[in-house]
Design a protein around this motif. Structure first.
Motif, PDB file in Angstrom:
ATOM      1  N   LYS A 182       0.831  -1.211   0.000  1.00 53.64           N
ATOM      2  CA  LYS A 182       0.000   0.000   0.000  1.00 53.64           C
ATOM      3  C   LYS A 182       0.860   1.253   0.000  1.00 53.64           C
ATOM      4  CE  LYS A 182      -4.220  -1.558   2.279  1.00 53.64           C
ATOM      5  NZ  LYS A 182      -5.025  -1.463   3.496  1.00 53.64           N
ATOM      6  N   SER A 183       1.942   1.229   0.742  1.00 57.83           N
ATOM      7  CA  SER A 183       2.834   2.376   0.836  1.00 57.83           C
ATOM      8  C   SER A 183       3.585   2.627  -0.471  1.00 57.83           C
ATOM      9  CB  SER A 183       3.829   2.146   1.970  1.00 57.83           C
ATOM     10  OG  SER A 183       4.794   3.157   2.001  1.00 57.83           O
ATOM     11  N   MET A 184       4.025   1.552  -1.141  1.00 54.35           N
ATOM     12  CA  MET A 184       4.852   1.683  -2.336  1.00 54.35           C
ATOM     13  C   MET A 184       4.036   1.847  -3.613  1.00 54.35           C
ATOM     14  SD  MET A 184       7.801   1.775  -1.091  1.00 54.35           S
ATOM     15  CE  MET A 184       8.633   1.916  -2.657  1.00 54.35           C
ATOM     16  N   GLY A 185       2.785   1.417  -3.594  1.00 57.99           N
ATOM     17  CA  GLY A 185       1.952   1.524  -4.787  1.00 57.99           C
ATOM     18  C   GLY A 185       1.614   0.156  -5.343  1.00 57.99           C
ATOM     19  N   ASP A 241       8.969 -12.052  -1.270  1.00 61.36           N
ATOM     20  CA  ASP A 241       9.626 -12.458  -0.021  1.00 61.36           C
ATOM     21  C   ASP A 241       9.803 -11.322   0.973  1.00 61.36           C
ATOM     22  OD1 ASP A 241       9.829 -15.139  -0.776  1.00 61.36           O
ATOM     23  OD2 ASP A 241      11.730 -14.802  -1.810  1.00 61.36           O
ATOM     24  N   GLY A 242       8.776 -10.484   1.148  1.00 60.04           N
ATOM     25  CA  GLY A 242       8.833  -9.400   2.124  1.00 60.04           C
ATOM     26  C   GLY A 242       9.429  -8.113   1.603  1.00 60.04           C
ATOM     27  N   PHE A 243       9.732  -8.029   0.323  1.00 58.34           N
ATOM     28  CA  PHE A 243      10.293  -6.828  -0.297  1.00 58.34           C
ATOM     29  C   PHE A 243       9.410  -6.375  -1.445  1.00 58.34           C
ATOM     30  CE2 PHE A 243      13.895  -8.743   1.733  1.00 58.34           C
ATOM     31  CZ  PHE A 243      14.712  -7.695   2.093  1.00 58.34           C
ATOM     32  N   VAL A 244       9.433  -5.078  -1.716  1.00 59.31           N
ATOM     33  CA  VAL A 244       8.881  -4.539  -2.956  1.00 59.31           C
ATOM     34  C   VAL A 244      10.076  -3.990  -3.717  1.00 59.31           C
ATOM     35  CG1 VAL A 244       7.450  -2.750  -4.024  1.00 59.31           C
ATOM     36  CG2 VAL A 244       6.585  -4.020  -2.060  1.00 59.31           C
ATOM     37  N   ILE A 245      10.230  -4.444  -4.944  1.00 63.52           N
ATOM     38  CA  ILE A 245      11.352  -4.052  -5.784  1.00 63.52           C
ATOM     39  C   ILE A 245      10.770  -3.493  -7.068  1.00 63.52           C
ATOM     40  CG2 ILE A 245      13.449  -4.855  -6.945  1.00 63.52           C
ATOM     41  CD1 ILE A 245      13.220  -7.289  -4.885  1.00 63.52           C
ATOM     42  N   GLY A 246      11.302  -2.357  -7.516  1.00 64.77           N
ATOM     43  CA  GLY A 246      10.724  -1.786  -8.720  1.00 64.77           C
ATOM     44  C   GLY A 246      11.522  -0.643  -9.291  1.00 64.77           C
ATOM     45  N   TYR A 247      10.912  -0.032 -10.294  1.00 64.78           N
ATOM     46  CA  TYR A 247      11.520   1.134 -10.933  1.00 64.78           C
ATOM     47  C   TYR A 247      10.446   2.105 -11.363  1.00 64.78           C
ATOM     48  CZ  TYR A 247      10.608  -1.567 -15.277  1.00 64.78           C
ATOM     49  OH  TYR A 247      10.038  -2.287 -16.282  1.00 64.78           O
ATOM     50  N   GLN A 263       1.176  -3.242  -7.410  1.00 63.62           N
ATOM     51  CA  GLN A 263       2.094  -4.120  -8.121  1.00 63.62           C
ATOM     52  C   GLN A 263       1.703  -4.144  -9.595  1.00 63.62           C
ATOM     53  OE1 GLN A 263       3.379  -7.865  -6.235  1.00 63.62           O
ATOM     54  NE2 GLN A 263       1.674  -7.470  -4.836  1.00 63.62           N
ATOM     55  N   GLY A 264       2.639  -4.496 -10.417  1.00 69.43           N
ATOM     56  CA  GLY A 264       2.374  -4.576 -11.851  1.00 69.43           C
ATOM     57  C   GLY A 264       3.284  -3.627 -12.596  1.00 69.43           C
ATOM     58  N   ASN A 265       2.807  -3.173 -13.736  1.00 63.40           N
ATOM     59  CA  ASN A 265       3.592  -2.241 -14.531  1.00 63.40           C
ATOM     60  C   ASN A 265       2.665  -1.322 -15.305  1.00 63.40           C
ATOM     61  OD1 ASN A 265       2.786  -4.483 -16.132  1.00 63.40           O
ATOM     62  ND2 ASN A 265       4.245  -3.880 -17.693  1.00 63.40           N
ATOM     63  N   GLY A 266       3.237  -0.232 -15.802  1.00 64.33           N
ATOM     64  CA  GLY A 266       2.435   0.730 -16.550  1.00 64.33           C
ATOM     65  C   GLY A 266       3.303   1.814 -17.156  1.00 64.33           C
ATOM     66  N   THR A 267       2.613   2.755 -17.758  1.00 66.75           N
ATOM     67  CA  THR A 267       3.283   3.866 -18.428  1.00 66.75           C
ATOM     68  C   THR A 267       2.700   5.169 -17.905  1.00 66.75           C
ATOM     69  OG1 THR A 267       3.508   2.502 -20.408  1.00 66.75           O
ATOM     70  CG2 THR A 267       3.843   4.865 -20.684  1.00 66.75           C
ATOM     71  N   TYR A 268       3.584   6.107 -17.563  1.00 63.09           N
ATOM     72  CA  TYR A 268       3.153   7.432 -17.140  1.00 63.09           C
ATOM     73  C   TYR A 268       2.757   8.251 -18.366  1.00 63.09           C
ATOM     74  CZ  TYR A 268       5.262   6.380 -12.586  1.00 63.09           C
ATOM     75  OH  TYR A 268       5.571   5.821 -11.373  1.00 63.09           O
ATOM     76  N   GLN A 269       2.071   9.380 -18.136  1.00 60.87           N
ATOM     77  CA  GLN A 269       1.638  10.245 -19.234  1.00 60.87           C
ATOM     78  C   GLN A 269       2.799  10.768 -20.067  1.00 60.87           C
ATOM     79  OE1 GLN A 269      -0.873  13.238 -17.469  1.00 60.87           O
ATOM     80  NE2 GLN A 269      -2.699  11.961 -17.666  1.00 60.87           N
ATOM     81  N   ASN A 270       3.985  10.898 -19.457  1.00 59.05           N
ATOM     82  CA  ASN A 270       5.143  11.399 -20.204  1.00 59.05           C
ATOM     83  C   ASN A 270       5.841  10.303 -21.021  1.00 59.05           C
ATOM     84  OD1 ASN A 270       6.545   9.940 -18.274  1.00 59.05           O
ATOM     85  ND2 ASN A 270       7.644  11.693 -17.432  1.00 59.05           N
ATOM     86  N   GLY A 271       5.302   9.083 -21.017  1.00 60.92           N
ATOM     87  CA  GLY A 271       5.856   7.991 -21.811  1.00 60.92           C
ATOM     88  C   GLY A 271       6.871   7.127 -21.095  1.00 60.92           C
ATOM     89  N   THR A 272       7.254   7.480 -19.855  1.00 59.21           N
ATOM     90  CA  THR A 272       8.191   6.641 -19.107  1.00 59.21           C
ATOM     91  C   THR A 272       7.417   5.513 -18.424  1.00 59.21           C
ATOM     92  OG1 THR A 272       8.066   8.033 -17.127  1.00 59.21           O
ATOM     93  CG2 THR A 272       9.836   8.531 -18.727  1.00 59.21           C
ATOM     94  N   HIS A 273       8.148   4.502 -18.004  1.00 57.99           N
ATOM     95  CA  HIS A 273       7.523   3.282 -17.492  1.00 57.99           C
ATOM     96  C   HIS A 273       7.824   3.049 -16.013  1.00 57.99           C
ATOM     97  CE1 HIS A 273       6.728   2.042 -21.663  1.00 57.99           C
ATOM     98  NE2 HIS A 273       7.883   2.640 -21.910  1.00 57.99           N
ATOM     99  N   TRP A 274       6.923   2.278 -15.367  1.00 60.97           N
ATOM    100  CA  TRP A 274       7.106   1.864 -13.988  1.00 60.97           C
ATOM    101  C   TRP A 274       6.794   0.380 -13.871  1.00 60.97           C
ATOM    102  CZ3 TRP A 274       3.067  -0.343 -11.320  1.00 60.97           C
ATOM    103  CH2 TRP A 274       1.785  -0.115 -11.820  1.00 60.97           C
ATOM    104  N   ARG A 276       6.500  -2.643 -10.404  1.00 61.22           N
ATOM    105  CA  ARG A 276       6.692  -3.010  -9.004  1.00 61.22           C
ATOM    106  C   ARG A 276       6.337  -4.473  -8.822  1.00 61.22           C
ATOM    107  NH1 ARG A 276       3.804   1.414  -8.993  1.00 61.22           N
ATOM    108  NH2 ARG A 276       4.875   3.332  -8.435  1.00 61.22           N
ATOM    109  N   GLN A 277       7.120  -5.158  -8.013  1.00 62.97           N
ATOM    110  CA  GLN A 277       6.791  -6.541  -7.666  1.00 62.97           C
ATOM    111  C   GLN A 277       7.083  -6.764  -6.188  1.00 62.97           C
ATOM    112  OE1 GLN A 277       9.252  -8.987 -10.193  1.00 62.97           O
ATOM    113  NE2 GLN A 277      11.021  -8.824  -8.867  1.00 62.97           N
TER     114      GLN A 277
END
Length: 154
Positions: free
Chosen positions: A104-107, A126-132, A109-120, A122-123
């Motif tokens: 909930k804090s990190m946002g 094992d107790g971690f959220v790792i993403g970009y 899970q999954g992936n998507g594209t921001y309005q400016n065309g960049t990507h995100w 999150r997964q």
């Protein structure tokens, strides 16, 4: 009979091999993240995209630890967990409740594209959220490769 190789020939071969192994499409840096899970000492090991210009460590009031690597192009790569001990050694608890709070804090899970065309992406694992965040299309493969490199050791 084995051929004789001069020292300069050996050094040249080693230099070429090292240069080829560091090609731009495969450049990464290694991240090792030590933590306790109950009475067990564990380690998260993964590759991260190379070229980070800064690294930020944050802890929020609920115990979430977020380690963010920032890049010149504005992209970010991060590792987050809930630290239940709040002491120098990170101690995580892999319960449904703590994972839900972290996600909930990190946002989402999954992936998507921001309005400016960049990507995100999150997964939770094992107790971690790792993403970009804010990754340009031409660097997606590099960031996804980093996400897929995650492994846990004892």
């Amino acid at each position: 009979m084995l051929p004789r190789i001069s020292l300069s020939g050996f050094l040249l071969s080693a230099t070429i091999a090292a240069a080829l192994s560091c090609s731009p499409t495969g450049q990464t840096d290694r991240l090792e993240y030590n933590f306790d899970e109950g009475a067990r000492h564990r380690r998260l090991v993964m590759d991260i995209p190379s070229g980070a210009v800064s690294e930020l460590h944050q802890r929020d009031e609920t115990g979430n630890l977020v380690r963010t690597f920032r890049y010149k192009d504005g992209s970010e790569f991060y590792v987050a967990c809930r630290d239940v001990a709040m002491r120098p050694v990170v101690a995580i608890e892999r319960t449904t409740e703590s994972t839900t709070t972290l996600v909930k804090s990190m946002g989402d899970q999954g992936n998507g594209t921001y309005q400016n065309g960049t990507h995100w992406r999150r997964q939770a694992r094992d107790g971690f959220v790792i993403g970009y965040d804010f990754v340009e299309s031409e660097r997606l493969e590099e960031y996804d490769r980093a996400l897929h490199s995650v492994r846990f050791t004892k």
